[in-house]
Design an enzyme around this catalytic site. Structure first.
Site, PDB file in Angstrom:
ATOM      1  N   ARG A  12      -3.525   4.777   9.621  1.00  0.00           N
ATOM      2  CA  ARG A  12      -2.256   4.427   9.901  1.00  0.00           C
ATOM      3  C   ARG A  12      -1.451   4.448  11.307  1.00  0.00           C
ATOM      4  O   ARG A  12      -0.684   3.697  11.661  1.00  0.00           O
ATOM      5  CB  ARG A  12      -1.316   5.405   8.980  1.00  0.00           C
ATOM      6  N   SER A  39       5.484   8.197   7.403  1.00  0.00           N
ATOM      7  CA  SER A  39       4.173   8.177   6.766  1.00  0.00           C
ATOM      8  C   SER A  39       3.537   6.886   7.350  1.00  0.00           C
ATOM      9  O   SER A  39       2.326   6.906   7.491  1.00  0.00           O
ATOM     10  CB  SER A  39       4.351   8.443   5.318  1.00  0.00           C
ATOM     11  N   GLU A  60      11.277  -0.814  -3.514  1.00  0.00           N
ATOM     12  CA  GLU A  60      10.144  -1.662  -3.006  1.00  0.00           C
ATOM     13  C   GLU A  60      10.274  -3.050  -3.708  1.00  0.00           C
ATOM     14  O   GLU A  60      10.139  -4.102  -2.816  1.00  0.00           O
ATOM     15  CB  GLU A  60       8.874  -1.215  -3.735  1.00  0.00           C
ATOM     16  N   PHE A  85       2.752   1.850  -4.419  1.00  0.00           N
ATOM     17  CA  PHE A  85       3.960   1.442  -5.029  1.00  0.00           C
ATOM     18  C   PHE A  85       4.138  -0.041  -4.807  1.00  0.00           C
ATOM     19  O   PHE A  85       4.706  -0.878  -5.314  1.00  0.00           O
ATOM     20  CB  PHE A  85       4.918   2.253  -4.187  1.00  0.00           C
ATOM     21  N   HIS A 111      -1.620   4.728   2.980  1.00  0.00           N
ATOM     22  CA  HIS A 111      -1.935   5.839   1.909  1.00  0.00           C
ATOM     23  C   HIS A 111      -3.017   5.358   0.988  1.00  0.00           C
ATOM     24  O   HIS A 111      -2.838   5.651  -0.236  1.00  0.00           O
ATOM     25  CB  HIS A 111      -0.738   6.330   1.407  1.00  0.00           C
ATOM     26  N   ASP A 119      -1.422  14.605  -2.684  1.00  0.00           N
ATOM     27  CA  ASP A 119      -0.214  13.910  -3.507  1.00  0.00           C
ATOM     28  C   ASP A 119      -0.797  13.527  -4.900  1.00  0.00           C
ATOM     29  O   ASP A 119       0.071  13.177  -5.882  1.00  0.00           O
ATOM     30  CB  ASP A 119       0.137  12.784  -2.942  1.00  0.00           C
ATOM     31  N   ARG A 169      -4.353   7.475   5.231  1.00  0.00           N
ATOM     32  CA  ARG A 169      -3.601   8.462   5.774  1.00  0.00           C
ATOM     33  C   ARG A 169      -4.343   9.447   6.587  1.00  0.00           C
ATOM     34  O   ARG A 169      -3.961   9.472   7.914  1.00  0.00           O
ATOM     35  CB  ARG A 169      -2.778   9.203   4.779  1.00  0.00           C
TER      36      ARG A 169
END
Length: 317
Positions: A12, A39, A60, A85, A111, A119, A169
């Site tokens: 990232r 993030s 989103e 997402f 991610h 997560d 990530r």
């Protein structure tokens, strides 16, 4: 570049650096985020190039719709949020508003993969390649490290149509540098060999190189490709590798269905059928845990590639 250099960076970071470069060079670049800027590293743009940044909150579908409008207005938007997402919640907007109209929207799926870790399943994008790859006009990219992510961000700026790229990530080995060739739609040869061709993307490229080193000690030389662009696939490289080696293994941090294995096998079954094996997540969700522990638990490592090569070579005869 020496891929054993020991340097590790979060992929990232490459996304953030690439966006900063683009924003410094071009007025048409706009970065949209869904309230996860720290993030996705788009907070670097927010803090250093604020005129290029917009936070649309955790919405989103609105994120993609707004990007489409900006693209119609002549801007080049980079949509940034967690890949699970982005590809899932906003699929209809991506399909009907962006892809159907062939708009120049770039989707940054952060991610990605099971290595998101603690997560858990709800945040681990294991289906995003399949969802993006099935869409007409969509370019799909899964870079191997932070530097290749940066290059993908830059290369995507001038693609005529939508682009989806995924990146992880956690810090992963950096196996390319600024001089390493990168061309969208062109597979990158990273190791010569004739025993078996291994096509990998994302973090699995490093694992493929580790596997190749181990098997080389037994005289088994792998042909390894970084297949960063999954669509459009470099069919010439895939077909030629299959003909050269007579056996193929794919490796990806994604579901077996619809991802890299699907893209490669669909090509080979039409042009050069050979025995194939795959290293991927097999029809299951992830779980919470440490990133490396999860990669091991789900068979996404060098050892799994070694075993897949042994199986396919046994079938090759």
């Amino acid at each position: 570049m020496d891929w054993k250099n020991g340097k590790r960076l979060p992929p990232r970071d490459g996304y953030g650096h690439g966006l900063l470069e683009l924003c410094a060079q071009r007025e048409d670049i706009v970065v949209l985020d869904a309230d996860v800027a720290a993030s996705t590293r788009t907070n670097w743009v927010r803090d250093q190039q604020p005129e290029h940044f917009y936070n649309l909150g955790i919405s989103e579908q609105d994120l993609v719709g707004t990007a489409a409008g900006l693209a119609l207005g002549g801007m080049t938007p980079y949509v940034s949020t967690y890949g699970v997402f982005l590809s899932g919640r906003a699929f209809d907007q991506i399909r009907t508003t962006v892809c159907y109209n062939n708009l120049k929207v770039r989707f940054g799926g952060a991610h990605a993969g099971i290595s998101v870790g603690p997560d858990g399943a709800t945040h681990q994008a294991l289906e995003d390649i399949a969802l993006a790859r099935v869409l007409p006009r969509m370019t799909v990219v899964a870079p191997c490290d932070s530097e290749e992510v940066r290059k993908a961000v830059l290369a995507a700026a001038d693609v005529d149509g939508p682009v989806y790229f995924r990146f992880g990530r956690e810090a992963t080995p950096v196996i390319t540098d600024e001089n390493t060739p990168f061309t969208l739609g062109k597979a990158r040869l990273v190791r010569e060999g004739t025993a078996c061709a291994v096509f990998a993307c994302g973090a699995m490229v490093y694992e493929a190189l580790v596997a190749a080193e181990e098997l080389a000690q037994e005289g088994i030389e792998l042909l390894v490709y970084d297949l960063h662009t999954i669509k459009p696939l470099d069919e010439e490289a895939v077909i030629n590798a299959a003909k050269t080696c007579g056996a193929v293994v794919t490796a990806e941090e994604h579901q077996l269905a619809g991802g890299l294995f699907g893209a490669v096998s669909e090509t080979l079954v039409q042009h050069s059928p050979v025995p194939m094996e795959a290293v991927a997540v097999r029809d299951t969700f992830g779980e919470s845990g440490a990133p490396e522990a999860l990669m091991d638990a789900y068979g996404l490592n060098a050892n799994a590639i070694v075993q897949a090569v042994r199986r396919v070579l046994a079938r090759k005869g």
